[in-house]
Design an enzyme around this catalytic site. Structure first.
Site, short mmCIF file in Angstrom:
data_model
loop_
_atom_site.label_atom_id
_atom_site.label_comp_id
_atom_site.label_asym_id
_atom_site.label_seq_id
_atom_site.Cartn_x
_atom_site.Cartn_y
_atom_site.Cartn_z
N LYS A 84 23.83 -12.05 -29.18
CA LYS A 84 25.34 -12.47 -29.07
C LYS A 84 26.27 -11.24 -29.05
O LYS A 84 25.57 -10.08 -29.97
CB LYS A 84 25.15 -12.80 -30.93
CG LYS A 84 25.06 -14.71 -31.18
CD LYS A 84 25.11 -14.65 -33.15
CE LYS A 84 25.75 -16.48 -33.03
NZ LYS A 84 25.82 -16.39 -34.21
C1 E4P Z 1 28.19 -18.65 -35.91
O1 E4P Z 1 26.49 -18.56 -34.82
C2 E4P Z 1 27.99 -17.95 -36.90
O2 E4P Z 1 26.41 -17.02 -37.23
C3 E4P Z 1 28.21 -19.05 -37.96
O3 E4P Z 1 28.45 -20.15 -37.42
C4 E4P Z 1 29.14 -17.94 -38.72
O4 E4P Z 1 29.51 -19.28 -39.74
P1 E4P Z 1 30.47 -18.60 -41.34
O5 E4P Z 1 31.71 -17.98 -41.02
O6 E4P Z 1 30.35 -19.57 -42.10
O7 E4P Z 1 30.15 -17.03 -41.17
#
Ligand code: E4P
Length: 221
Positions: A84
């Protein structure tokens, strides 16, 4: 639409995968931290061994060369690791460099169509628009998913980037993501459990069993 689990919790991942409906996992530094002070490499490797498909894990560096170095290291831990990279200028450069090395990137923290266009141009395997976080500030998060999918569809030969509806907060988001033709929704474990629930199903199961037992006793079919 494929379903990924958005968690770093081993038990939740084990359960999701055993249901047969979870084909990937996304993590981020916050989700890993929730699991306590773990051995990061071993933790990611364990997740990768449990999950049939891609497991996204995020870099911490803020500049392109650091991101690339971290990504190379993380990508060597398992064959299904996806790195990521945040949607910054440095992130674009890192994504481009990594995609040339065939290291898969999930371009994360995406909040605009332009960021998604740059992700595709840089060769990201996935882009993650954060639906819930946009909803939180009074915007329509799912509209972004819809629009990215729409724009990507204009270039079917050139753009292979898959859209992951991320920051999913409730089961309605899953329905909307599927209606928006997202390739994937990455969902919290709690949302996975909620997706199957319906009070009429519970009542129906109880009633069928009662009716059967009244006539057949404890006899099985
Ligand atoms: C995506 O890959 C992220 O890990 C995640 O969806 C973030 O979500 P949040 O806004 O609930 O922290």
């Amino acid at each position: 639409m494929r379903l990924f689990l958005d968690t770093a919790n081993i038990e939740h991942i084990r359960h999701g995968v055993s249901l047969g409906v979870i084909t990937g996992v996304t993590t981020n530094p916050s989700l890993i931290s929730k699991e306590g002070k773990v051995d990061y490499k071993r933790h990611v490797q364990e997740i990768c061994s449990l999950v049939p498909g891609p497991v996204s894990t995020e870099v911490l560096s803020q500049e392109a060369s650091g991101m690339v170095a971290e990504a190379r290291e993380v990508a060597s831990w398992a064959t299904n690791v996806v790195v990521k990279i945040p949607a910054s200028l440095q992130g674009i450069e890192a994504t481009w460099r990594l995609s040339r090395e065939k290291i898969k990137v999930n371009f994360t923290l995406c909040f605009s169509i332009n960021q998604a266009l740059l992700a595709a141009a840089a060769g990201a395997a996935f882009v993650s628009p954060f639906v819930g976080r946009l909803d939180d500030i009074g915007e329509d998060g799912m509209a972004l998913v819809r629009e990215i999918v729409e724009v990507y569809k204009n270039y079917p030969d050139a753009i292979k980037t898959e859209v992951i509806a991320a920051s999913i907060r409730h089961p309605q988001h899953c329905i909307e993501a599927a209606r928006a033709s997202a390739h994937i929704a990455t969902i919290p474990y709690q949302v996975l459990l909620q997706m199957i629930q319906h009070p009429l199903t519970d009542i129906g199961i109880r009633r069928f069993l009662q009716d059967w037992r009244q006539v057949m006793g404890e006899d099985k079919m």
